[in-house]
Design a protein around this motif. Sequence first.
Motif, PDB file in Angstrom:
ATOM      1  N   LEU A   9       0.724  19.057 -51.025  1.00 32.54           N
ATOM      2  CA  LEU A   9       0.052  19.130 -49.732  1.00 32.54           C
ATOM      3  C   LEU A   9       1.063  18.918 -48.622  1.00 32.54           C
ATOM      4  CD1 LEU A   9      -1.812  17.068 -51.761  1.00 32.54           C
ATOM      5  CD2 LEU A   9      -3.480  17.643 -50.006  1.00 32.54           C
ATOM      6  N   THR A  10       0.940  19.653 -47.538  1.00 31.68           N
ATOM      7  CA  THR A  10       1.791  19.443 -46.369  1.00 31.68           C
ATOM      8  C   THR A  10       1.024  18.668 -45.303  1.00 31.68           C
ATOM      9  OG1 THR A  10       1.164  21.512 -45.240  1.00 31.68           O
ATOM     10  CG2 THR A  10       2.997  21.618 -46.822  1.00 31.68           C
ATOM     11  N   GLY A  11       1.767  17.944 -44.468  1.00 37.12           N
ATOM     12  CA  GLY A  11       1.161  17.242 -43.337  1.00 37.12           C
ATOM     13  C   GLY A  11       0.222  16.125 -43.749  1.00 37.12           C
ATOM     14  N   THR A  12       0.725  15.170 -44.548  1.00 34.49           N
ATOM     15  CA  THR A  12      -0.150  14.140 -45.118  1.00 34.49           C
ATOM     16  C   THR A  12       0.023  12.758 -44.491  1.00 34.49           C
ATOM     17  OG1 THR A  12       1.435  13.627 -46.877  1.00 34.49           O
ATOM     18  CG2 THR A  12      -0.215  15.327 -47.344  1.00 34.49           C
ATOM     19  N   SER A  13       0.709  12.668 -43.356  1.00 30.36           N
ATOM     20  CA  SER A  13       0.930  11.340 -42.774  1.00 30.36           C
ATOM     21  C   SER A  13      -0.309  10.782 -42.088  1.00 30.36           C
ATOM     22  CB  SER A  13       2.097  11.378 -41.781  1.00 30.36           C
ATOM     23  OG  SER A  13       1.805  12.228 -40.686  1.00 30.36           O
ATOM     24  N   SER A  14      -1.289  11.644 -41.775  1.00 38.69           N
ATOM     25  CA  SER A  14      -2.498  11.185 -41.084  1.00 38.69           C
ATOM     26  C   SER A  14      -3.598  12.219 -41.255  1.00 38.69           C
ATOM     27  CB  SER A  14      -2.220  10.954 -39.589  1.00 38.69           C
ATOM     28  OG  SER A  14      -1.864  12.180 -38.953  1.00 38.69           O
ATOM     29  N   GLY A  15      -4.785  11.853 -40.769  1.00 37.73           N
ATOM     30  CA  GLY A  15      -5.879  12.806 -40.658  1.00 37.73           C
ATOM     31  C   GLY A  15      -6.332  13.439 -41.962  1.00 37.73           C
ATOM     32  N   ILE A  16      -6.659  14.732 -41.897  1.00 40.32           N
ATOM     33  CA  ILE A  16      -7.179  15.453 -43.059  1.00 40.32           C
ATOM     34  C   ILE A  16      -6.173  15.445 -44.201  1.00 40.32           C
ATOM     35  CG2 ILE A  16      -7.935  17.697 -43.921  1.00 40.32           C
ATOM     36  CD1 ILE A  16      -9.001  18.325 -41.149  1.00 40.32           C
ATOM     37  N   GLY A  17      -4.894  15.612 -43.886  1.00 43.28           N
ATOM     38  CA  GLY A  17      -3.876  15.653 -44.932  1.00 43.28           C
ATOM     39  C   GLY A  17      -3.813  14.368 -45.721  1.00 43.28           C
ATOM     40  N   LEU A  18      -3.854  13.230 -45.020  1.00 39.96           N
ATOM     41  CA  LEU A  18      -3.845  11.935 -45.691  1.00 39.96           C
ATOM     42  C   LEU A  18      -5.086  11.796 -46.574  1.00 39.96           C
ATOM     43  CD1 LEU A  18      -3.019   8.504 -44.035  1.00 39.96           C
ATOM     44  CD2 LEU A  18      -4.930   8.761 -45.626  1.00 39.96           C
ATOM     45  N   ALA A  19      -6.248  12.103 -46.003  1.00 38.95           N
ATOM     46  CA  ALA A  19      -7.494  11.970 -46.759  1.00 38.95           C
ATOM     47  C   ALA A  19      -7.511  12.897 -47.967  1.00 38.95           C
ATOM     48  CB  ALA A  19      -8.685  12.261 -45.846  1.00 38.95           C
ATOM     49  N   ALA A  20      -6.994  14.113 -47.809  1.00 41.34           N
ATOM     50  CA  ALA A  20      -6.974  15.062 -48.920  1.00 41.34           C
ATOM     51  C   ALA A  20      -6.029  14.610 -50.026  1.00 41.34           C
ATOM     52  CB  ALA A  20      -6.584  16.449 -48.424  1.00 41.34           C
ATOM     53  N   ALA A  21      -4.897  14.022 -49.642  1.00 45.86           N
ATOM     54  CA  ALA A  21      -3.956  13.529 -50.647  1.00 45.86           C
ATOM     55  C   ALA A  21      -4.591  12.433 -51.505  1.00 45.86           C
ATOM     56  CB  ALA A  21      -2.682  13.017 -49.973  1.00 45.86           C
ATOM     57  N   VAL A  22      -5.272  11.510 -50.855  1.00 45.55           N
ATOM     58  CA  VAL A  22      -5.946  10.441 -51.598  1.00 45.55           C
ATOM     59  C   VAL A  22      -7.065  11.022 -52.469  1.00 45.55           C
ATOM     60  CG1 VAL A  22      -7.373   8.371 -51.378  1.00 45.55           C
ATOM     61  CG2 VAL A  22      -5.366   8.663 -49.912  1.00 45.55           C
ATOM     62  N   ALA A  23      -7.814  11.979 -51.915  1.00 48.68           N
ATOM     63  CA  ALA A  23      -8.936  12.558 -52.655  1.00 48.68           C
ATOM     64  C   ALA A  23      -8.479  13.352 -53.872  1.00 48.68           C
ATOM     65  CB  ALA A  23      -9.763  13.441 -51.729  1.00 48.68           C
ATOM     66  N   THR A  24      -7.382  14.105 -53.748  1.00 48.31           N
ATOM     67  CA  THR A  24      -6.899  14.859 -54.910  1.00 48.31           C
ATOM     68  C   THR A  24      -6.384  13.912 -55.988  1.00 48.31           C
ATOM     69  OG1 THR A  24      -4.731  15.183 -53.837  1.00 48.31           O
ATOM     70  CG2 THR A  24      -6.338  16.963 -53.632  1.00 48.31           C
ATOM     71  N   ALA A  25      -5.744  12.837 -55.568  1.00 46.33           N
ATOM     72  CA  ALA A  25      -5.285  11.849 -56.545  1.00 46.33           C
ATOM     73  C   ALA A  25      -6.479  11.208 -57.253  1.00 46.33           C
ATOM     74  CB  ALA A  25      -4.428  10.793 -55.872  1.00 46.33           C
TER      75      ALA A  25
END
Length: 281
Positions: A9-25
């Motif tokens: 995932l790109t752009g994971t320091s905040s917002g949707i990217g951060l939430a998506a990174a946690v959710a995929t994990a």
Amino acid sequence: MTTPKTVLLTGTSSGIGLAAAVATARAGWTTIATMRDTTKAESLLRAAAEHGVADRIQVKRLDVVDHATIAACLDEVIAEHGHLDALVNNAGAAQVGTIEQGSVDDVRTAMEVNFFGVVATTRAALPHLRASRGRVITVTSVGGVVGQPFNEAYCAAKFAVEGFMESLAPVAATVGVDVAVIEPGAVASEFVANLGLDVDALLTAAGPYAPALQAYIARTQQSFGNAQTPAEAAAPIVEALTGDRPAFRIQTSAWAREFVGTKLADCDGSAVQALTGAWVR
């Protein structure tokens, strides 16, 4: 034991990217969470620890406008994991203003981050996704369908992304790669805050457009007061990754579906102009 799938995932320091990174994990994926500045990973790592998935998230540097970092990051992923099963293009930057008061270079900057960054990352990932018969999921915006006042450069870039992905999708499907776009509406995240807008200075510089800009800012502040959370906007990303072949165009809320639907049914453009024209009066 089945090897966990790997998603970048790109752009994971905040917002949707951060939430998506946690959710995929949380969904069991090995998650490569990338960002331009890895010193900004603290919020992501804290959220991962809180959800018990810190061991499934790796933070790596990737700047979508720096092709060398894209190549280096993908090389590391393949060397460490042997495969890449999905790419989530999320990195982006907003830009508020109108062309007469800005510059062509401002537009180029918006296109570089929001469009060419997506193109470059997708191009680099595709050989690996062909090998895994994987997926490209790209976070665009309702602004990739409906042009919005004082978002000319941003919407132009998001329109370009949607056109690129809509054209790529049938071609990628012939080699086993699914392509989808995710269209959020207003999301309560740092995306808007990261603009660092000085509203007073913006209005002063707006000249004859100041009354329209003031009306737009008031309307936008109200809409973000009723925004989705990043986790709510990220949920459809995980569904697109984990479910059967996803639809090409996926909105993240009922409001976003209605808004996008207005444009898709508006053959002569009058409905959209009436809608968005009211935002600047």
